[in-house]
Design a protein around this motif. Structure first.
Motif, short mmCIF file in Angstrom:
data_model
loop_
_atom_site.label_atom_id
_atom_site.label_comp_id
_atom_site.label_asym_id
_atom_site.label_seq_id
_atom_site.Cartn_x
_atom_site.Cartn_y
_atom_site.Cartn_z
N ASN A 1 0.04 17.50 -4.68
CA ASN A 1 0.24 16.72 -3.45
C ASN A 1 -0.38 15.33 -3.47
OD1 ASN A 1 1.64 18.92 -2.29
ND2 ASN A 1 -0.31 19.91 -1.89
N GLN A 2 -1.42 15.16 -4.26
CA GLN A 2 -2.04 13.83 -4.42
C GLN A 2 -2.20 13.62 -5.92
OE1 GLN A 2 -3.59 16.28 -2.49
NE2 GLN A 2 -3.31 15.52 -0.41
N PRO A 3 -1.09 13.41 -6.64
CA PRO A 3 -1.11 13.52 -8.11
C PRO A 3 -2.16 12.68 -8.83
CG PRO A 3 1.14 13.35 -7.31
CD PRO A 3 0.27 13.11 -6.14
N VAL A 4 -2.44 11.47 -8.34
CA VAL A 4 -3.40 10.64 -9.08
C VAL A 4 -4.82 11.20 -8.96
CG1 VAL A 4 -4.31 8.30 -9.35
CG2 VAL A 4 -1.89 8.62 -8.93
N SER A 5 -5.02 12.13 -8.05
CA SER A 5 -6.35 12.77 -7.96
C SER A 5 -6.70 13.45 -9.28
CB SER A 5 -6.39 13.77 -6.81
OG SER A 5 -5.52 14.85 -7.08
N PRO B 1 -4.41 1.58 -13.95
CA PRO B 1 -3.23 1.76 -13.09
C PRO B 1 -3.25 3.06 -12.28
CG PRO B 1 -2.70 2.20 -15.39
CD PRO B 1 -4.12 1.71 -15.37
N HIS B 2 -2.70 2.96 -11.11
CA HIS B 2 -2.61 4.12 -10.20
C HIS B 2 -1.17 4.20 -9.70
CE1 HIS B 2 -4.30 6.30 -6.40
NE2 HIS B 2 -2.98 6.38 -6.38
N LEU B 3 -0.44 5.16 -10.20
CA LEU B 3 0.97 5.33 -9.79
C LEU B 3 1.36 6.78 -10.05
CD1 LEU B 3 3.62 3.87 -8.88
CD2 LEU B 3 4.16 3.55 -11.30
N CYS B 4 2.23 7.32 -9.21
CA CYS B 4 2.67 8.70 -9.47
C CYS B 4 4.13 8.86 -9.06
CB CYS B 4 1.79 9.69 -8.72
SG CYS B 4 2.19 9.80 -6.98
N THR B 5 4.70 9.99 -9.42
CA THR B 5 6.13 10.19 -9.13
C THR B 5 6.37 10.44 -7.64
OG1 THR B 5 5.86 12.47 -9.84
CG2 THR B 5 6.90 10.98 -11.41
N THR B 6 5.37 10.88 -6.91
CA THR B 6 5.56 11.02 -5.46
C THR B 6 5.87 9.65 -4.87
OG1 THR B 6 4.03 12.86 -5.37
CG2 THR B 6 4.46 11.74 -3.29
N ARG B 7 5.07 8.65 -5.25
CA ARG B 7 5.30 7.29 -4.73
C ARG B 7 6.67 6.79 -5.19
NH1 ARG B 7 1.54 1.85 -5.49
NH2 ARG B 7 2.58 0.67 -3.85
N LEU B 8 7.00 7.07 -6.44
CA LEU B 8 8.28 6.60 -6.96
C LEU B 8 9.44 7.26 -6.22
CD1 LEU B 8 7.43 6.49 -10.76
CD2 LEU B 8 7.81 4.54 -9.25
N VAL C 1 0.88 -1.18 0.00
CA VAL C 1 0.00 0.00 0.00
C VAL C 1 0.91 1.22 0.00
CG1 VAL C 1 -1.65 1.29 1.41
CG2 VAL C 1 -1.89 -1.18 1.13
N CYS C 2 0.62 2.16 -0.88
CA CYS C 2 1.50 3.32 -1.05
C CYS C 2 1.76 4.02 0.28
CB CYS C 2 0.88 4.29 -2.05
SG CYS C 2 1.87 5.77 -2.25
N ASP C 3 3.03 4.33 0.55
CA ASP C 3 3.37 5.06 1.77
C ASP C 3 3.59 6.55 1.45
OD1 ASP C 3 5.62 4.57 0.26
OD2 ASP C 3 6.95 4.16 1.95
N GLY C 4 3.07 6.98 0.29
CA GLY C 4 3.13 8.40 -0.06
C GLY C 4 1.93 9.12 0.54
N CYS C 5 1.10 9.69 -0.29
CA CYS C 5 -0.02 10.47 0.24
C CYS C 5 -1.17 9.55 0.64
CB CYS C 5 -0.47 11.51 -0.77
SG CYS C 5 -1.63 10.89 -2.01
N ALA C 6 -2.24 10.15 1.14
CA ALA C 6 -3.35 9.34 1.67
C ALA C 6 -4.49 9.18 0.67
CB ALA C 6 -3.87 9.96 2.95
N LEU C 7 -4.17 9.36 -0.63
CA LEU C 7 -5.23 9.11 -1.61
C LEU C 7 -5.62 7.63 -1.50
CD1 LEU C 7 -6.49 11.09 -3.65
CD2 LEU C 7 -5.22 9.95 -5.43
N GLY C 8 -4.60 6.80 -1.34
CA GLY C 8 -4.84 5.38 -1.06
C GLY C 8 -4.80 4.51 -2.28
N VAL C 9 -3.87 3.55 -2.28
CA VAL C 9 -3.81 2.58 -3.36
C VAL C 9 -3.09 1.34 -2.84
CG1 VAL C 9 -1.68 3.60 -4.29
CG2 VAL C 9 -3.09 2.15 -5.75
N SER C 10 -3.61 0.19 -3.24
CA SER C 10 -2.97 -1.06 -2.87
C SER C 10 -2.38 -1.63 -4.15
CB SER C 10 -4.03 -2.00 -2.31
OG SER C 10 -3.49 -3.27 -2.14
#
Ligand code: SF4
Length: 782
Positions: free
Chosen positions: A237-241, A81-88, A62-71
């Motif tokens: 701050n929550q790029p996939v939003s 797909p749900h991925l962003c550069t913050t997570r990367l 589960v992403c440890d970046g923002c709290a948008l939330g993705v498993s």
């Protein structure tokens, strides 16, 4: 709490629609914009020593970046797909090896590095100690470390012990255990990172609606009539939003931004996972209302004032009378309060013309549904709880609560913060409720020990309490922090430095070093190596903004040999402080903790069943306050009259706020903001203001007030005149210390400043200096 359940991911309409494009030139050539492909390649390169593990984290964790939330790579809102550069960017924290021990031999060398450079050195390898005057960190055993901390805890009054937990990938299991251990050790001094971001949201939503979290889902954005981002740059701050915003636009939603600065990320965005948008970009917002920093209460009072004017002319034209009559208290008082306000005061404070305020009022009045989202632009003020209650007032008057496509949403910036308070890692709450006697008794029965009765302190107060006189019963002598870098997050860094130096024993439980870890303590600094969420045996859970509780499994991969699960460290410490009562705190597995959370916080009943990758449930159902019924004592929402905040901005002064660039909380990933090309020491200001001060774009300027002086460069941008923005945390020296919001105690992060060209600022200083020297000479001559 709602009965309706979330329906699961929807299909995204990917049909091309050129009317939404940011431009006709492919890939936004020639525009300032993030370079997603380049950034992704950079991350792959950084993680090349551990690519397999990195891949497993991305696909199983589960992403440890923002709290948008993705498993893994799937979320609950849209299929695909749900991925962003913050997570990367955050990924490297999980895959990097331990720091080279040679660095630990010379603290002065470490002090030459900033937090970004320190982060890149690698993980904390084993427990470490450093006493005043020692030039190096000394390796110590876990036994030694925990015994030393336990001995100190036993030697001090529990009121002198303070815990703080940041949000760095920390799981609900860790927050819960820390909350329990703090009370087991006799202290209510425990706080978490939401104190400096969303604590006012929780306080305000509680008093207005009886809830402490978002009332709706991201899916409610898609197809609502109007989606309002208030002091929130979700695209950054929550790029996939942005993908959800794209879907919302496709469904005919109008997106509005209310912010002093026309944030470029919210205007146009190139969404990498949507071919049309990746190629031609997407125009996100339909309109921007550029309020003054701190002008939101006035703006919202103006909106309501106009609704009451519309109602006089044509009853039923502006507000939802049935909803108000059936589901709210306080309508008459609110109406009376708003009607007596004067338009001149409203316009002056809001910074927007009356016409613009009326435009927004009409837009909402003519909408059948709406979702209000906000972030730090509303919460980091000394009147923040009032800001949020005003948002709730708007939602209640429109009946935008408890149904599809409607709601209020404090969007969270870090994967851990939503759960931290819900687990009780907060001085005002226990798991599942606050300190009201019945709830306290209930938790005492579950825990099997007495919970202290006295009010614990918030993080700002704990830090100030370090400097209390020696004989003060609340002088903080042991500060135990799990993650966090107060030097770079709290106002007035010079004061914070003094505080950190004066703590007798400071414990940093963390995965990496930062600048705060290196500050001396009065007696000792102990550093404990923590596991990441992906390493913790038995996995862990985290709660997203929309109340989805996601399970993140333990993931096979390399380990830092001596790092331990954070919940395990707290338990082990508690047992050493009080071995006779050790059985009361003796969690052996993460599953045992989840089993207990399900009982302690009834909203989390279901967490005990999360065991496998991808397991998730949403607490509270799809909508809190479903059907307009709020979990308040009488089931009704409370409309609250809110006064205009008192503002004293002297002629020639500017309001200043802070903003985020390419960073994740205080971790900076690029010196250049990919959305406006600004550098971290640029001061974003309106060109008109610059011209008045004879300042040109790019020129060196000085921003100062009674708290500090910031030397930067003018960067002309579209901010409301009289308002400037500096990057956070670089501009923190301009912020006052000890100024807290009344109810939620968030520090004030906005203030007023003077802006001058650097040459005139320094020339004036020189002149003052010379004048002083002449006086001295004259005195001597006499
Ligand atoms: S938007 Fe947030 S939750 Fe989604 S991948 Fe990016 S950082 Fe993680």
């Amino acid at each position: 709490m709602g009965k309706t359940k979330h329906a699961g991911p929807m299909k995204l309409d990917k049909k091309w629609d050129p009317s939404l494009w940011a431009g006709k030139v492919p890939l936004g050539l020639g525009k300032v914009k993030p370079k997603h492909i380049r950034d992704t390649l950079k991350v792959a390169l950084e993680n090349r020593d551990n690519l397999g593990y990195a891949y497993r984290i991305l696909t199983q964790g589960v992403c440890d970046g923002c709290a948008l939330g993705v498993s893994g790579l799937q979320d609950q809102t849209l299929a695909g797909p749900h991925l962003c550069t913050t997570r990367l960017n955050v990924l490297r924290l999980n895959t990097m090896p331990a720091i080279d021990p040679k660095w630990l031999d010379d603290v002065e060398e470490l002090r030459k590095l900033d937090s970004t450079e320190l982060r890149k050195l690698g993980r904390i390898p084993y427990p470490l100690s450093r006493k005043p005057g020692e030039k190096r960190f000394t390796r110590i055993s876990w036994d030694d470390a925990l015994n030393r901390i336990a001995a100190k805890i036993k030697a001090i009054d529990p009121k002198q012990l303070a815990f703080y937990l940041t949000a760095r990938g920390i799981t609900n299991e860790v927050y819960y255990t820390a909350a329990k251990v703090a009370r087991f050790l006799g202290t209510n001094n425990i706080d978490n990172a939401s104190r400096i971001c969303h604590s006012p949201s929780k306080t305000a939503l509680k008093r207005s609606l009886g809830i402490g979290a978002s009332s709706c889902n991201y899916q409610d954005w898609i197809g609502t009539d109007v989606l309002v981002f208030w002091g929130s740059v979700a695209a950054n701050n929550q790029p996939v939003s942005t993908k959800y915003m794209y879907a919302a636009k496709k469904a005919g939603t109008k997106i509005i931004m209310i912010n002093p600065y026309r944030e470029p990320a919210m205007e146009n965005y190139w969404i990498p996972s949507i071919p049309e948008s990746a190629l031609f970009g997407t125009q996100i917002v339909d309109d921007v209302f550029q309020v003054n920093i701190g002008g939101d209460i006035a703006f919202m009072n103006g909106v309501m004032k106009h609704w009451f004017e519309m109602e006089k002319e044509q009853p039923g034209s502006a507000i939802d009378h049935a909803f108000i009559a059936n589901h709210t208290n306080g309508f008459a008082e609110l109406k009376e309060h708003v009607e007596q306000l004067n338009w001149n005061d409203i316009v002056k404070s809001a910074g927007l013309s009356k016409e613009r305020i009326l435009e927004f009022a009409k837009l909402l009045a003519n909408s059948r549904s709406g979702v209000f989202i906000w972030s730090m632009g509303l919460t980091q003020h000394r009147f923040a709880t009032d800001n949020i209650s005003q948002v709730a007032n708007l939602a209640l008057l429109q009946g935008f609560i408890g149904r599809k496509h409607c709601g209020v949403m404090p969007i969270r910036g870090h994967s851990g913060v939503q759960g931290s308070g819900e687990m009780g890692a907060d001085p005002f709450v226990l798991p599942g409720g606050d300190f009201e006697p019945e709830h306290k008794k209930r938790i005492e029965a579950i825990w099997g020990f007495h919970i202290p009765d006295w009010q614990g302190d918030t993080v700002g107060q704990m830090l100030e309490n370090v400097l209390l006189p020696d004989d003060h019963e609340r002088k903080v002598r042991l500060f135990y922090t799990s993650g966090g870098n107060f030097l770079e997050t709290m106002p007035d860094p010079a004061f914070i430095q003094r505080v950190l130096e004066n703590v007798e024993l400071r414990v940093h439980q963390d995965i990496i070093f930062n600048t705060s870890t290196l500050v001396d303590a009065k007696e000792e600094v102990i550093v404990l190596p923590a596991m990441t969420r992906y390493e913790q045996p038995g996995g862990g859970t985290s709660t997203s903004t929309e109340r989805m509780v996601y399970f993140s499994p333990e993931i096979k991969g390399p380990r830092i040999e001596e790092a331990r699960a954070e919940w395990d460290i707290y338990v082990e410490l508690a047992k050493r402080v009080d071995p006779e009562r050790a059985h009361l705190i003796d969690f052996q597995t993460a599953q045992q903790i989840r089993d207990e959370i399900a009982v302690a916080n009834p909203n989390y009943d279901g967490i005990q069943h999360l065991k496998n990758r991808g397991d998730v449930f949403q607490w509270g159902g799809a909508w809190l306050c479903e059907g307009g019924v709020c979990p308040t004592p009488d089931g009704r929402g409370n409309l609250l009259p809110i006064d205009l905040p008192e503002f004293r901005r002297t002629e020639g002064h500017f309001y200043v706020t802070s903003r985020r660039g390419k960073q994740f909380n205080s971790m900076v990933y690029s010196e250049t903001d990919p959305f406006n090309g600004a550098d971290r020491y640029d001061v974003i200001m309106n060109e008109t203001d610059g011209k008045k001060l004879n300042i040109r774009n790019g020129e060196s300027i000085v921003v100062y007030n009674q708290y500090g002086t910031f030397q930067g460069r003018a960067c002309f941008g579209d901010t409301q005149t009289g308002n400037i923005a500096v990057y956070w945390p670089e501009g923190n020296m301009l912020l006052p210390k000890g100024v807290y919001e009344t109810h939620a105690k968030i520090p004030e992060y906005n203030t007023t400043v003077i802006v001058e060209k650097a040459e005139s600022f320094h020339a004036q200083k020189d002149r003052r200096y010379l004048e002083k020297r002449v006086e001295e000479l004259e005195l001597e001559a006499n």
